[in-house]
Design a protein around this motif. Sequence first.
Motif, PDB file in Angstrom:
ATOM      1  N   SER A  33      83.101  77.470  86.015  1.00  0.00           N
ATOM      2  CA  SER A  33      83.646  76.312  85.301  1.00  0.00           C
ATOM      3  C   SER A  33      82.969  75.017  85.736  1.00  0.00           C
ATOM      4  O   SER A  33      82.709  74.139  84.916  1.00  0.00           O
ATOM      5  CB  SER A  33      85.154  76.204  85.530  1.00  0.00           C
ATOM      6  OG  SER A  33      85.820  77.295  84.950  1.00  0.00           O
ATOM      7  N   ALA A  36      79.607  74.865  84.117  1.00  0.00           N
ATOM      8  CA  ALA A  36      79.762  74.543  82.692  1.00  0.00           C
ATOM      9  C   ALA A  36      80.059  73.057  82.516  1.00  0.00           C
ATOM     10  O   ALA A  36      79.509  72.405  81.615  1.00  0.00           O
ATOM     11  CB  ALA A  36      80.873  75.388  82.076  1.00  0.00           C
ATOM     12  N   ALA A  37      80.916  72.510  83.371  1.00  0.00           N
ATOM     13  CA  ALA A  37      81.255  71.086  83.280  1.00  0.00           C
ATOM     14  C   ALA A  37      80.015  70.223  83.479  1.00  0.00           C
ATOM     15  O   ALA A  37      79.741  69.301  82.694  1.00  0.00           O
ATOM     16  CB  ALA A  37      82.314  70.725  84.330  1.00  0.00           C
ATOM     17  N   CYS A  75      84.740  68.061  76.869  1.00  0.00           N
ATOM     18  CA  CYS A  75      84.318  69.338  77.447  1.00  0.00           C
ATOM     19  C   CYS A  75      84.129  69.239  78.960  1.00  0.00           C
ATOM     20  O   CYS A  75      84.571  70.126  79.699  1.00  0.00           O
ATOM     21  CB  CYS A  75      83.039  69.822  76.775  1.00  0.00           C
ATOM     22  SG  CYS A  75      83.287  70.254  75.039  1.00  0.00           S
ATOM     23  N   CYS A  78      87.668  69.061  80.584  1.00  0.00           N
ATOM     24  CA  CYS A  78      88.412  70.328  80.541  1.00  0.00           C
ATOM     25  C   CYS A  78      87.857  71.341  81.533  1.00  0.00           C
ATOM     26  O   CYS A  78      88.622  72.005  82.237  1.00  0.00           O
ATOM     27  CB  CYS A  78      88.388  70.904  79.139  1.00  0.00           C
ATOM     28  SG  CYS A  78      89.368  69.928  78.012  1.00  0.00           S
ATOM     29  N   PHE A  79      86.535  71.483  81.595  1.00  0.00           N
ATOM     30  CA  PHE A  79      85.965  72.439  82.540  1.00  0.00           C
ATOM     31  C   PHE A  79      86.172  71.986  83.980  1.00  0.00           C
ATOM     32  O   PHE A  79      86.367  72.820  84.875  1.00  0.00           O
ATOM     33  CB  PHE A  79      84.482  72.675  82.243  1.00  0.00           C
ATOM     34  CG  PHE A  79      84.260  73.659  81.134  1.00  0.00           C
ATOM     35  CD1 PHE A  79      84.482  75.013  81.334  1.00  0.00           C
ATOM     36  CD2 PHE A  79      83.838  73.244  79.888  1.00  0.00           C
ATOM     37  CE1 PHE A  79      84.287  75.928  80.322  1.00  0.00           C
ATOM     38  CE2 PHE A  79      83.635  74.146  78.865  1.00  0.00           C
ATOM     39  CZ  PHE A  79      83.859  75.495  79.079  1.00  0.00           C
ATOM     40  N   ARG A  82      89.735  72.823  84.839  1.00  0.00           N
ATOM     41  CA  ARG A  82      89.847  74.266  85.069  1.00  0.00           C
ATOM     42  C   ARG A  82      89.280  74.628  86.446  1.00  0.00           C
ATOM     43  O   ARG A  82      89.849  75.450  87.154  1.00  0.00           O
ATOM     44  CB  ARG A  82      89.117  75.043  83.987  1.00  0.00           C
ATOM     45  CG  ARG A  82      89.092  76.526  84.317  1.00  0.00           C
ATOM     46  CD  ARG A  82      88.648  77.342  83.205  1.00  0.00           C
ATOM     47  NE  ARG A  82      89.746  77.393  82.267  1.00  0.00           N
ATOM     48  CZ  ARG A  82      89.682  77.993  81.112  1.00  0.00           C
ATOM     49  NH1 ARG A  82      88.580  78.562  80.738  1.00  0.00           N
ATOM     50  NH2 ARG A  82      90.711  78.031  80.311  1.00  0.00           N
ATOM     51  N   CYS A  83      88.177  74.020  86.829  1.00  0.00           N
ATOM     52  CA  CYS A  83      87.580  74.281  88.146  1.00  0.00           C
ATOM     53  C   CYS A  83      88.552  73.903  89.261  1.00  0.00           C
ATOM     54  O   CYS A  83      88.767  74.681  90.193  1.00  0.00           O
ATOM     55  CB  CYS A  83      86.272  73.510  88.285  1.00  0.00           C
ATOM     56  SG  CYS A  83      85.547  73.607  89.923  1.00  0.00           S
ATOM     57  N   VAL A 113      94.538  73.014  78.333  1.00  0.00           N
ATOM     58  CA  VAL A 113      93.155  73.175  78.798  1.00  0.00           C
ATOM     59  C   VAL A 113      92.240  73.872  77.803  1.00  0.00           C
ATOM     60  O   VAL A 113      91.030  73.889  78.024  1.00  0.00           O
ATOM     61  CB  VAL A 113      93.084  73.911  80.159  1.00  0.00           C
ATOM     62  CG1 VAL A 113      93.795  73.126  81.230  1.00  0.00           C
ATOM     63  CG2 VAL A 113      93.582  75.323  80.064  1.00  0.00           C
ATOM     64  N   GLU A 114      92.785  74.434  76.735  1.00  0.00           N
ATOM     65  CA  GLU A 114      91.915  75.121  75.781  1.00  0.00           C
ATOM     66  C   GLU A 114      92.173  74.728  74.332  1.00  0.00           C
ATOM     67  O   GLU A 114      91.242  74.368  73.616  1.00  0.00           O
ATOM     68  CB  GLU A 114      92.050  76.643  75.932  1.00  0.00           C
ATOM     69  CG  GLU A 114      91.415  77.142  77.197  1.00  0.00           C
ATOM     70  CD  GLU A 114      91.359  78.648  77.269  1.00  0.00           C
ATOM     71  OE1 GLU A 114      91.564  79.306  76.243  1.00  0.00           O
ATOM     72  OE2 GLU A 114      91.099  79.162  78.359  1.00  0.00           O
ATOM     73  N   SER A 118      89.818  72.070  72.191  1.00  0.00           N
ATOM     74  CA  SER A 118      89.046  72.710  71.122  1.00  0.00           C
ATOM     75  C   SER A 118      89.370  72.087  69.774  1.00  0.00           C
ATOM     76  O   SER A 118      88.469  71.844  68.960  1.00  0.00           O
ATOM     77  CB  SER A 118      89.350  74.208  71.068  1.00  0.00           C
ATOM     78  OG  SER A 118      88.987  74.826  72.265  1.00  0.00           O
TER      79      SER A 118
END
Length: 141
Positions: A33, A36-37, A75, A78-79, A82-83, A113-114, A118
Amino acid sequence: MNFKFQIILWLVLWWKPVRVMVILSKMFFAGVSLFAAFGFLLYGGRLFLMLQRFPVESKGRRKKLQEVGYVTTICFTCFLIRCVMMCLNAFDKAADLDVLSHPILNFFYYLLVEIVPSAMVLFILRKLPPKRGITQYHPIH
């Protein structure tokens, strides 16, 4: 490589759940995550800076700058959340993300978070480019 590593972690956890392996598995997902972030931040930032260099008269430049900025920010955030949540989950038993016994908590976690991010990205990018008219075929001379 990463996929094989995660499958091996899952098999070991299924066979014999050791606390260290559980932490390692959760930290692996937190690392994915985090990458990705920073990927969104790096490439979204590069696209944003590239669009800023376009001439000011460029049609739709400001709108595209806003779209890229919003999508990159959403994005990345959110990542990153999540991390952080996966790191907390790995070391703190009270911060368990597997709340299957509480479907409402599970719903709100995934909603925040998703689903909402989205939906926001889809809303921002909802307008498709206009269709080009059919052009006549011109053979190359």
